[in-house]
Design a protein around this motif. Structure first.
Motif, short mmCIF file in Angstrom:
data_model
loop_
_atom_site.label_atom_id
_atom_site.label_comp_id
_atom_site.label_asym_id
_atom_site.label_seq_id
_atom_site.Cartn_x
_atom_site.Cartn_y
_atom_site.Cartn_z
N ALA A 308 0.90 -1.26 -0.36
CA ALA A 308 0.27 -0.18 -0.06
C ALA A 308 0.77 0.60 -0.23
N MET A 309 2.00 1.03 1.18
CA MET A 309 2.79 2.33 0.56
C MET A 309 3.19 2.69 -0.33
N LEU A 311 2.36 1.60 -3.61
CA LEU A 311 1.12 2.42 -4.38
C LEU A 311 0.99 4.15 -4.22
N ARG A 312 0.92 4.63 -2.91
CA ARG A 312 1.23 6.17 -2.14
C ARG A 312 2.67 6.99 -2.82
N ALA A 321 -4.09 2.74 -2.40
CA ALA A 321 -3.53 2.82 -1.06
C ALA A 321 -4.87 2.77 -0.02
N GLU A 325 -5.89 0.11 2.59
CA GLU A 325 -5.50 -0.10 4.70
C GLU A 325 -6.86 -0.46 4.58
#
Ligand code: IPM
Ligand code: MG
Length: 367
Positions: A308-309, A311-312, A321, A325
């Motif tokens: 997810a990090m 993606l961000r 992200a 989450e």
């Protein structure tokens, strides 16, 4: 435009198991969101040593330099304890960090509401916690010269050197202030300026950089007092910026505030590449957990949240992200637990892939 590229390095111990769940989630983004990554996979750590006699092959290093982001599982295990220091699994990871120049290590410590009772601290101390530790990752005592074990008279001396240049402090401080601007606008810098010259310089440089961010409230703490404050009342912090060694220690302590080390992701970021994306490596904060490796018990959430990090921070997909989450949050709120998160009555743990199934179902439900 070509697809964004990802190099996956599952590594050792539970690394391959947790990474398998991330692979499924990457597949989900391709199928359901039309976000397709060019994924390649390679070896790092003990797995690389077994295959090539080195914890990171030069070809793998070159690949890591050429992709948009690297995703790493974990390295190390008791099997490799006997190896010479220069080829230990950890050296592979340290080489990646150093040669990619990943100077800013972002380690968020967030307490999921459903897990507030899992912390060894009281619920009201940790509930709602959301802090970000920015750890300098490519310098300091981890890399300073001189280092080694030398003979002196009739005994041996172990030597490591804490060393920071102004520019090294400046750039990691900037990362911390930039993050704070997007968060709670507070930075606390931690060093030992009372006993270390490198700490005095650290404090001076961070103070200088801070003048460029008048909106951000800057404070300084000695790292030992910081450790104490971190367990006393962690919610006083927003962004903490600190050196490589203190950051290693403080981030493990912060991880435990959230109840389980199995929950925490990290991003290691360097300077922007030609395409504007930062050089980046994402990895869970937890280690290879050899005691449970291969049993399908490991919690894949830290690795999932590391993606997810990615993606961000690498792909500008902040909303995706958040989707991921939120899926993790939902699964936890629904009471799905891996074995590291037990303690409530009547809960049967799910396996690593069971947790993956639940996260995928929550992702489906988010559409
Ligand atoms: C970490 C780990 C590493 C470190 C080891 C595995 C080299 O503890 O990422 O926190 O000390 O940096
Ligand atoms: Mg550590």
């Amino acid at each position: 435009m070509s697809n964004p590229s990802l190099l996956i390095l599952p590594g050792d111990g539970i690394g391959p198991e947790v990474m398998a769940e991330v692979q499924r989630i990457i597949g989900w983004y391709g199928d359901k969101r039309g976000i397709t990554f060019d994924v390649s996979e390679d070896l790092v750590g003990g797995a690389a040593y077994d295959a090539h006699g080195t914890p990171l092959h030069d070809d793998t290093m070159a690949k890591a330099q050429s992709v948009d982001a690297v995703l790493l599982g974990a390295v190390g295990g008791p099997k490799y304890d006997v190896l010479d220091f220069s080829v230990k699994p950890e050296r592979g990871l340290l080489r990646l960090r150093k040669e990619m120049d990943l100077f800013a290590n972002l380690r968020p410590a967030q307490c999921f509401d459903a897990l507030a009772d899992f912390s060894s601290l009281k619920r009201d101390v940790v509930a709602g916690l959301d802090i970000m530790i920015v750890r300098e990752l490519t310098s300091g005592i981890y890399f300073g010269e001189p280092r080694g074990i030398i003979e002196e008279g009739n005994e041996r001396v172990g030597i490591n050197t804490q060393r920071y240049t102004e520019s090294e402090i400046d750039r990691v401080a900037r990362s911390a202030f930039e993050l704070a601007m997007k968060r709670g606008k507070k930075v606390c810098s931690m060093e030992k300026a009372n006993v270390m010259e490198s700490g005095i310089l650290w404090r001076e440089v961070v103070t200088e950089v801070g003048k460029e961010y008048p909106e951000v409230e800057l404070s300084h703490m000695y790292a030992d007092a910081g450790a104490m404050q971190l367990v006393r009342w962690p919610k006083q912090f927003d962004v903490i910026v600190t050196d490589n060694l203190f950051g290693d220690l403080l981030s493990d302590a912060a991880a435990m505030l959230t109840g389980s080390l199995g929950m925490l992701p990290s991003a290691s970021l360097g300077a922007p590449m030609d395409n504007g994306r930062p050089k980046a490596l994402y990895e869970p904060v937890h280690g290879s957990a050899p005691d449970i490796a291969g049993q399908g018990k490991a919690n894949p959430i830290a690795c999932v949240l590391s993606f997810a990090m990615a993606l961000r921070y690498s792909f500008d997909l902040g909303e995706e992200a958040e989707r991921l989450e939120a899926a993790v949050n939902k699964v936890l709120a629904d009471g799905v637990r891996t074995a590291d998160l037990l303690g409530e009555e009547g809960v049967t743990p799910v396996s690593t892939s069971g947790m993956g199934d639940a996260i995928l179902a929550a992702l489906d439900a988010s559409l």
